[in-house]
Design a protein around this motif. Sequence first.
Motif, PDB file in Angstrom:
ATOM      1  N   ASP A   8       4.400  56.381 103.900  1.00 50.70           N
ATOM      2  CA  ASP A   8       3.510  57.835 103.876  1.00 50.70           C
ATOM      3  C   ASP A   8       4.255  58.623 104.893  1.00 50.70           C
ATOM      4  O   ASP A   8       4.618  58.488 106.016  1.00 50.70           O
ATOM      5  CB  ASP A   8       2.164  57.578 104.175  1.00 50.70           C
ATOM      6  CG  ASP A   8       1.662  56.938 103.111  1.00 50.70           C
ATOM      7  OD1 ASP A   8       1.850  56.982 102.108  1.00 50.70           O
ATOM      8  OD2 ASP A   8       0.268  56.277 103.392  1.00 50.70           O
ATOM      9  N   ASP A   9       4.322  59.684 104.482  1.00 51.71           N
ATOM     10  CA  ASP A   9       4.990  60.856 105.252  1.00 51.71           C
ATOM     11  C   ASP A   9       4.203  61.062 106.728  1.00 51.71           C
ATOM     12  O   ASP A   9       4.735  61.482 107.404  1.00 51.71           O
ATOM     13  CB  ASP A   9       4.878  62.499 104.525  1.00 51.71           C
ATOM     14  CG  ASP A   9       5.537  62.370 103.175  1.00 51.71           C
ATOM     15  OD1 ASP A   9       6.684  61.537 103.125  1.00 51.71           O
ATOM     16  OD2 ASP A   9       5.502  63.219 102.331  1.00 51.71           O
ATOM     17  N   ASP A  10       2.881  61.132 106.595  1.00 48.45           N
ATOM     18  CA  ASP A  10       2.320  61.191 107.735  1.00 48.45           C
ATOM     19  C   ASP A  10       2.509  60.187 108.742  1.00 48.45           C
ATOM     20  O   ASP A  10       2.089  60.370 109.996  1.00 48.45           O
ATOM     21  CB  ASP A  10       0.681  61.153 107.350  1.00 48.45           C
ATOM     22  CG  ASP A  10       0.192  62.137 106.678  1.00 48.45           C
ATOM     23  OD1 ASP A  10       0.946  63.254 106.530  1.00 48.45           O
ATOM     24  OD2 ASP A  10      -1.120  62.106 105.900  1.00 48.45           O
ATOM     25  N   GLU A  11       3.061  59.041 108.421  1.00 54.74           N
ATOM     26  CA  GLU A  11       3.412  58.033 109.390  1.00 54.74           C
ATOM     27  C   GLU A  11       4.663  58.434 110.520  1.00 54.74           C
ATOM     28  O   GLU A  11       4.734  57.847 111.315  1.00 54.74           O
ATOM     29  CB  GLU A  11       3.951  56.590 108.710  1.00 54.74           C
ATOM     30  CG  GLU A  11       2.740  56.125 108.068  1.00 54.74           C
ATOM     31  CD  GLU A  11       1.629  55.468 109.117  1.00 54.74           C
ATOM     32  OE1 GLU A  11       2.026  54.993 110.321  1.00 54.74           O
ATOM     33  OE2 GLU A  11       0.343  55.671 108.671  1.00 54.74           O
ATOM     34  N   LYS A  21      10.319  64.042 101.883  1.00 56.47           N
ATOM     35  CA  LYS A  21       9.100  63.591 101.278  1.00 56.47           C
ATOM     36  C   LYS A  21       9.385  62.275 100.798  1.00 56.47           C
ATOM     37  O   LYS A  21      10.302  61.596 100.297  1.00 56.47           O
ATOM     38  CB  LYS A  21       8.421  64.496 100.342  1.00 56.47           C
ATOM     39  CG  LYS A  21       8.148  65.804 100.809  1.00 56.47           C
ATOM     40  CD  LYS A  21       7.340  65.872 102.015  1.00 56.47           C
ATOM     41  CE  LYS A  21       7.078  67.327 102.476  1.00 56.47           C
ATOM     42  NZ  LYS A  21       8.152  67.793 103.066  1.00 56.47           N
ATOM     43  N   LYS A  22       8.133  61.485 100.891  1.00 52.91           N
ATOM     44  CA  LYS A  22       8.276  59.950 100.528  1.00 52.91           C
ATOM     45  C   LYS A  22       8.815  59.716  99.246  1.00 52.91           C
ATOM     46  O   LYS A  22       9.290  58.812  98.956  1.00 52.91           O
ATOM     47  CB  LYS A  22       6.689  59.534 100.575  1.00 52.91           C
ATOM     48  CG  LYS A  22       6.534  58.019  99.968  1.00 52.91           C
ATOM     49  CD  LYS A  22       4.925  57.834 100.321  1.00 52.91           C
ATOM     50  CE  LYS A  22       4.184  58.297  99.192  1.00 52.91           C
ATOM     51  NZ  LYS A  22       2.681  57.545  98.829  1.00 52.91           N
ATOM     52  N   GLU A  23       8.222  60.281  98.075  1.00 49.28           N
ATOM     53  CA  GLU A  23       8.810  60.098  96.714  1.00 49.28           C
ATOM     54  C   GLU A  23      10.255  60.452  96.700  1.00 49.28           C
ATOM     55  O   GLU A  23      11.064  59.299  96.008  1.00 49.28           O
ATOM     56  CB  GLU A  23       8.040  61.187  95.575  1.00 49.28           C
ATOM     57  CG  GLU A  23       6.589  60.653  95.815  1.00 49.28           C
ATOM     58  CD  GLU A  23       5.707  61.659  96.869  1.00 49.28           C
ATOM     59  OE1 GLU A  23       4.416  61.483  96.683  1.00 49.28           O
ATOM     60  OE2 GLU A  23       6.317  62.167  97.489  1.00 49.28           O
ATOM     61  N   SER A  49      13.873  60.067 108.633  1.00 50.84           N
ATOM     62  CA  SER A  49      12.978  59.460 107.813  1.00 50.84           C
ATOM     63  C   SER A  49      13.868  58.369 106.918  1.00 50.84           C
ATOM     64  O   SER A  49      13.364  57.292 106.810  1.00 50.84           O
ATOM     65  CB  SER A  49      11.986  60.369 107.056  1.00 50.84           C
ATOM     66  OG  SER A  49      12.643  61.262 106.131  1.00 50.84           O
ATOM     67  N   ARG A 167       1.681  66.114  93.519  1.00 46.82           N
ATOM     68  CA  ARG A 167       0.599  65.305  94.129  1.00 46.82           C
ATOM     69  C   ARG A 167      -0.675  65.599  93.759  1.00 46.82           C
ATOM     70  O   ARG A 167      -0.902  67.149  93.599  1.00 46.82           O
ATOM     71  CB  ARG A 167       0.851  65.074  95.696  1.00 46.82           C
ATOM     72  CG  ARG A 167       2.439  64.551  96.154  1.00 46.82           C
ATOM     73  CD  ARG A 167       2.263  64.725  97.699  1.00 46.82           C
ATOM     74  NE  ARG A 167       3.316  63.943  98.128  1.00 46.82           N
ATOM     75  CZ  ARG A 167       3.885  63.862  99.559  1.00 46.82           C
ATOM     76  NH1 ARG A 167       3.069  64.580 100.234  1.00 46.82           N
ATOM     77  NH2 ARG A 167       4.800  63.121  99.858  1.00 46.82           N
TER      78      ARG A 167
END
Length: 195
Positions: A8-11, A21-23, A49, A167
């Motif tokens: 998750d991005d927030d991590e 971004k995650k995806e 990331s 999203r």
Amino acid sequence: MRHFFGIDDDEFIRGDVPMTKKEIRAMVLNEARVQEDSRVLDVGAGTGSISIEAALGAPNGHVYAIERFAKGIELIKANAAKFNVHNLTVIEAKAPEGMADLPPLDAIIIGGSAGGMGAILDASERLLKDGGRLVVTAVTMETGHTILKELKGRPFTYEGFQMQVNRFRKAGPYHLLNPLSPIFIVTAVKQPQEV
């Protein structure tokens, strides 16, 4: 235990440095075919990331992250500490200068070229093993055009696509779609050269 891409991005510790971004990150790392013993280079690593996830996916390999901005270097190191990543080397340089002393690589991921795509591809061509994978992301059409132009005449087969992620966002009893910026992803595989 096997790492599944898409933290998750927030991590991630982020600050105001752009982050994949995650995806998109999950797709890029899948396209790079990161395996347990892969040696991977992340060019224009930003927050780290992609570097962090590649290192988690290659616990018996090694990841090199090149970033030219000190703010990014600090974030990569902070994220490496947060995720307990020890198979990551952070290089503060503008590519391709930071690529000079690297070992042969299984995958190179380019998220930023600072206008030096041709020289970065020259170094990538030298560093990638036969069958090695080059994955380039582009958020602008100009970068997408540049990578296609620069790949011509090189010993790579390549393909690409544009990815758009929307999203869900809760709006009362409903769900709306929040779009992320579209991104071009080009994957090239280095072909063996006849001697």
